[in-house]
Write a protein that holds these residues in place. Structure first.
Motif, PDB file in Angstrom:
ATOM      1  N   VAL A 243       0.676  -1.249  -0.096  1.00  0.00           N
ATOM      2  CA  VAL A 243       0.050  -0.034   0.005  1.00  0.00           C
ATOM      3  C   VAL A 243       0.885   1.142  -0.110  1.00  0.00           C
ATOM      4  O   VAL A 243       1.874   1.420   0.946  1.00  0.00           O
ATOM      5  CB  VAL A 243      -0.970   0.023   1.209  1.00  0.00           C
ATOM      6  N   THR A 244       0.436   2.020  -0.667  1.00  0.00           N
ATOM      7  CA  THR A 244       1.423   3.499  -0.963  1.00  0.00           C
ATOM      8  C   THR A 244       0.360   4.665  -0.383  1.00  0.00           C
ATOM      9  O   THR A 244      -0.678   4.757  -0.961  1.00  0.00           O
ATOM     10  CB  THR A 244       1.689   3.659  -2.460  1.00  0.00           C
ATOM     11  N   ALA A 245       0.960   5.594   0.086  1.00  0.00           N
ATOM     12  CA  ALA A 245       0.329   6.820   0.567  1.00  0.00           C
ATOM     13  C   ALA A 245       1.217   7.984   0.139  1.00  0.00           C
ATOM     14  O   ALA A 245       2.487   8.038   0.333  1.00  0.00           O
ATOM     15  CB  ALA A 245      -0.099   6.513   2.044  1.00  0.00           C
ATOM     16  N   ASN A 246       0.537   8.991   0.144  1.00  0.00           N
ATOM     17  CA  ASN A 246       1.174  10.398  -0.339  1.00  0.00           C
ATOM     18  C   ASN A 246       0.855  11.202   0.919  1.00  0.00           C
ATOM     19  O   ASN A 246      -0.418  11.306   1.354  1.00  0.00           O
ATOM     20  CB  ASN A 246       0.814  11.064  -1.570  1.00  0.00           C
ATOM     21  N   PHE A 247       1.846  11.992   1.388  1.00  0.00           N
ATOM     22  CA  PHE A 247       1.615  12.915   2.609  1.00  0.00           C
ATOM     23  C   PHE A 247       2.260  14.500   2.039  1.00  0.00           C
ATOM     24  O   PHE A 247       2.916  14.561   1.289  1.00  0.00           O
ATOM     25  CB  PHE A 247       2.580  12.463   3.451  1.00  0.00           C
ATOM     26  N   TYR A 248       1.422  15.290   2.838  1.00  0.00           N
ATOM     27  CA  TYR A 248       1.624  16.715   2.889  1.00  0.00           C
ATOM     28  C   TYR A 248       2.325  17.170   4.268  1.00  0.00           C
ATOM     29  O   TYR A 248       2.138  16.416   5.095  1.00  0.00           O
ATOM     30  CB  TYR A 248       0.495  17.804   2.544  1.00  0.00           C
ATOM     31  N   TYR A 249       3.282  18.127   4.205  1.00  0.00           N
ATOM     32  CA  TYR A 249       3.791  18.424   5.555  1.00  0.00           C
ATOM     33  C   TYR A 249       4.105  19.887   5.559  1.00  0.00           C
ATOM     34  O   TYR A 249       4.228  20.762   4.435  1.00  0.00           O
ATOM     35  CB  TYR A 249       5.023  17.586   5.919  1.00  0.00           C
ATOM     36  N   ALA A 250       4.073  20.371   6.579  1.00  0.00           N
ATOM     37  CA  ALA A 250       4.375  22.115   6.425  1.00  0.00           C
ATOM     38  C   ALA A 250       5.821  22.538   6.290  1.00  0.00           C
ATOM     39  O   ALA A 250       6.044  23.524   5.424  1.00  0.00           O
ATOM     40  CB  ALA A 250       3.996  22.530   7.960  1.00  0.00           C
ATOM     41  N   LYS A 251       6.696  21.719   7.011  1.00  0.00           N
ATOM     42  CA  LYS A 251       8.246  22.164   6.718  1.00  0.00           C
ATOM     43  C   LYS A 251       8.937  21.020   7.543  1.00  0.00           C
ATOM     44  O   LYS A 251       8.369  20.150   8.164  1.00  0.00           O
ATOM     45  CB  LYS A 251       8.571  23.471   7.353  1.00  0.00           C
ATOM     46  N   HIS A 252      10.312  20.912   7.246  1.00  0.00           N
ATOM     47  CA  HIS A 252      11.078  20.050   7.857  1.00  0.00           C
ATOM     48  C   HIS A 252      12.371  20.731   8.009  1.00  0.00           C
ATOM     49  O   HIS A 252      13.021  21.798   7.680  1.00  0.00           O
ATOM     50  CB  HIS A 252      11.506  18.797   6.727  1.00  0.00           C
ATOM     51  N   THR A 253      12.644  19.818   8.858  1.00  0.00           N
ATOM     52  CA  THR A 253      14.298  20.205   9.677  1.00  0.00           C
ATOM     53  C   THR A 253      15.267  19.082   9.292  1.00  0.00           C
ATOM     54  O   THR A 253      14.975  17.952   9.367  1.00  0.00           O
ATOM     55  CB  THR A 253      14.070  20.174  11.310  1.00  0.00           C
ATOM     56  N   VAL A 254      16.306  19.562   8.961  1.00  0.00           N
ATOM     57  CA  VAL A 254      17.442  18.541   8.525  1.00  0.00           C
ATOM     58  C   VAL A 254      18.329  18.491   9.701  1.00  0.00           C
ATOM     59  O   VAL A 254      18.939  19.648  10.259  1.00  0.00           O
ATOM     60  CB  VAL A 254      18.127  19.079   7.156  1.00  0.00           C
ATOM     61  N   VAL A 255      18.967  17.487   9.862  1.00  0.00           N
ATOM     62  CA  VAL A 255      19.880  17.140  11.065  1.00  0.00           C
ATOM     63  C   VAL A 255      20.969  16.298  10.587  1.00  0.00           C
ATOM     64  O   VAL A 255      20.928  15.272   9.650  1.00  0.00           O
ATOM     65  CB  VAL A 255      19.450  16.471  12.138  1.00  0.00           C
ATOM     66  N   TYR A 256      22.249  16.869  10.617  1.00  0.00           N
ATOM     67  CA  TYR A 256      23.526  16.359   9.998  1.00  0.00           C
ATOM     68  C   TYR A 256      24.456  15.445  10.942  1.00  0.00           C
ATOM     69  O   TYR A 256      24.324  16.007  11.957  1.00  0.00           O
ATOM     70  CB  TYR A 256      24.380  17.177   9.311  1.00  0.00           C
ATOM     71  N   LEU A 257      24.945  14.359  10.666  1.00  0.00           N
ATOM     72  CA  LEU A 257      25.781  13.563  11.764  1.00  0.00           C
ATOM     73  C   LEU A 257      26.990  12.985  10.633  1.00  0.00           C
ATOM     74  O   LEU A 257      26.719  12.161   9.952  1.00  0.00           O
ATOM     75  CB  LEU A 257      25.020  12.407  12.268  1.00  0.00           C
ATOM     76  N   ASN A 258      27.996  13.702  10.826  1.00  0.00           N
ATOM     77  CA  ASN A 258      29.194  13.329  10.064  1.00  0.00           C
ATOM     78  C   ASN A 258      30.052  12.411  10.944  1.00  0.00           C
ATOM     79  O   ASN A 258      30.752  12.860  11.698  1.00  0.00           O
ATOM     80  CB  ASN A 258      30.165  14.755   9.630  1.00  0.00           C
ATOM     81  N   GLU A 259      30.140  11.194  10.529  1.00  0.00           N
ATOM     82  CA  GLU A 259      30.657   9.810  11.424  1.00  0.00           C
ATOM     83  C   GLU A 259      31.183   9.029  10.102  1.00  0.00           C
ATOM     84  O   GLU A 259      30.427   8.601   9.502  1.00  0.00           O
ATOM     85  CB  GLU A 259      29.686   9.518  12.175  1.00  0.00           C
ATOM     86  N   ILE A 260      32.455   8.809  10.329  1.00  0.00           N
ATOM     87  CA  ILE A 260      33.026   7.939   9.457  1.00  0.00           C
ATOM     88  C   ILE A 260      33.621   6.709  10.486  1.00  0.00           C
ATOM     89  O   ILE A 260      34.534   7.039  11.440  1.00  0.00           O
ATOM     90  CB  ILE A 260      34.272   8.367   8.520  1.00  0.00           C
ATOM     91  N   LEU A 261      33.170   5.563  10.347  1.00  0.00           N
ATOM     92  CA  LEU A 261      33.581   4.444  11.132  1.00  0.00           C
ATOM     93  C   LEU A 261      34.501   3.564  10.502  1.00  0.00           C
ATOM     94  O   LEU A 261      34.527   3.310   9.230  1.00  0.00           O
ATOM     95  CB  LEU A 261      32.265   3.467  11.534  1.00  0.00           C
TER      96      LEU A 261
END
Length: 261
Positions: A243-261
Motif C-alpha cells: 500500500v502506498t500513501a502520499n503525504f503533505y507536510y508544513a516544513k522539515h528540519t534537517v539534521v547532519y551527523l558526520n561520522e566515519i567508522l
C-alpha cells in the motif's frame, strides 16, 4: 587520478551510500490537543490509533508501531524547492533574471508491505478517516473484536453480538458489517489533532550493525496523508500486498551527523 587514489578517496569518506538503508518513524505522542486547560479535551489521532491498532509510538518488533516502521518498503528523502520571480531591466541589455522569494515543500510518498492483519493499511485508513471525523456522525471504519463485538473509535465495546463466535467466518463478517448512514455529515477535525511528525533517517552499514551510521535525518512537521493509493489484488503468482500513501507536510528540519567508522 589513479584507481588506487580513487579507492582511497572512497574509503576516506566511509564508502559509498546505498539506497536500501533508511529508517521511517512516525511520532504522535506530542499531539497538541488539550493543551489549553480551559478548553474541552478533544480526542486526537494518537488516541484513535491506539484504539484501532495499538500504541503506534511503540516501534519495537512486538509493538503496534513495529510493522509501520519495519515494513516500509519504499521511502523518499524530501526535497526543497524555491519559488522564483523574474526581474527585467536591472542593467542595460540584461535579459530576465530569476530570483527566489519563497521556500516551499512538495509532497512525498511512502510504500509499505502488508502483514496478514493489513496493519499499514489500517493505520493509513484510520488516520485518513479521522481527518474527516469531526462531526457528530461517526465516519470511522467499523471494528470488530474476535468475539464479534462492535468496538467504538477508542477500541471499547459498544454492544455485544452473541450470535457471532470467535471463528468469525467470512459470511458472518459480511452479515455484521453494515454500511454507515448514507446522508451522514462529514466535518474536519482540527489540524493539531490529526497532524504528526515523521522522521526519515538515511542509514548506512557499520561494523556493529547494518544501520549503525546515520549521516542525515529529516524531521517532517505537521504531516498528514492526502492520498491512499488503491491496492491491486489479482489471482496468479503470489506477491506481497503493498500500500502506498502520499503525504503533505508544513516544513522539515534537517539534521547532519558526520561520522566515519
Amino acid at each position: 587520478m589513479s584507481i588506487d587514489s580513487f579507492m582511497q578517496l572512497i574509503a576516506k569518506s566511509g564508502g559509498m551510500s546505498f539506497s536500501n538503508g533508511y529508517d521511517v518513524e512516525f511520532d504522535f505522542a506530542n499531539a497538541k490537543a488539550g493543551e489549553d486547560k480551559d478548553a474541552p479535551v478533544r480526542i486526537n489521532i494518537d488516541d484513535i490509533l491506539k484504539g484501532a491498532i495499538g500504541d503506534i509510538n511503540n516501534t519495537s518488533a512486538s509493538g503496534a508501531g513495529g510493522p509501520i516502521k519495519l515494513f516500509c518498503d519504499e521511502a523518499q528523502l524530501p526535497n526543497t524547492q524555491a519559488a522564483t520571480g523574474q526581474m527585467q531591466g536591472r542593467y542595460l541589455g540584461e535579459n530576465q533574471v530569476n530570483y527566489p522569494y519563497a521556500k516551499f515543500y512538495s509532497d512525498l510518498s511512502l510504500t509499505w508491505m502488508c502483514d496478514v492483519n493489513m496493519t499499514p493499511l489500517k493505520f493509513l485508513t484510520t488516520w485518513m478517516h479521522f481527518i474527516f471525523g469531526g462531526g457528530d456522525d461517526d465516519d470511522s471504519p467499523q471494528r470488530l473484536d474476535s468475539s464479534g463485538n462492535l468496538l467504538d473509535a477508542l477500541g471499547e465495546s459498544v454492544r455485544d453480538v452473541l450470535e457471532i463466535n470467535t471463528s468469525m467466518s467470512l459470511g458472518k463478517i459480511k452479515a455484521k458489517g453494515k454500511p454507515l448512514e448514507f446522508n451522514r455529515g462529514i466535518r474536519l477535525n482540527y489540524p493539531e489533532d490529526y497532524c504528526g511528525k515523521l522522521y526519515i533517517t538515511k542509514t548506512e552499514k557499520g561494523p556493529r550493525a547494518p544501520n549503525e551510521r546515520a549521516p542525515i535525518m529529516y524531521i517532517l512537521e505537521d504531516v498528514f496523508p492526502y492520498t491512499i493509493d488503491s491496492v491491486p489484488l489479482s489471482y496468479g503468482t503470489s506477491q506481497v500486498t503493498k500500500v502506498t500513501a502520499n503525504f503533505y507536510y508544513a516544513k522539515h528540519t534537517v539534521v547532519y551527523l558526520n561520522e566515519i567508522l
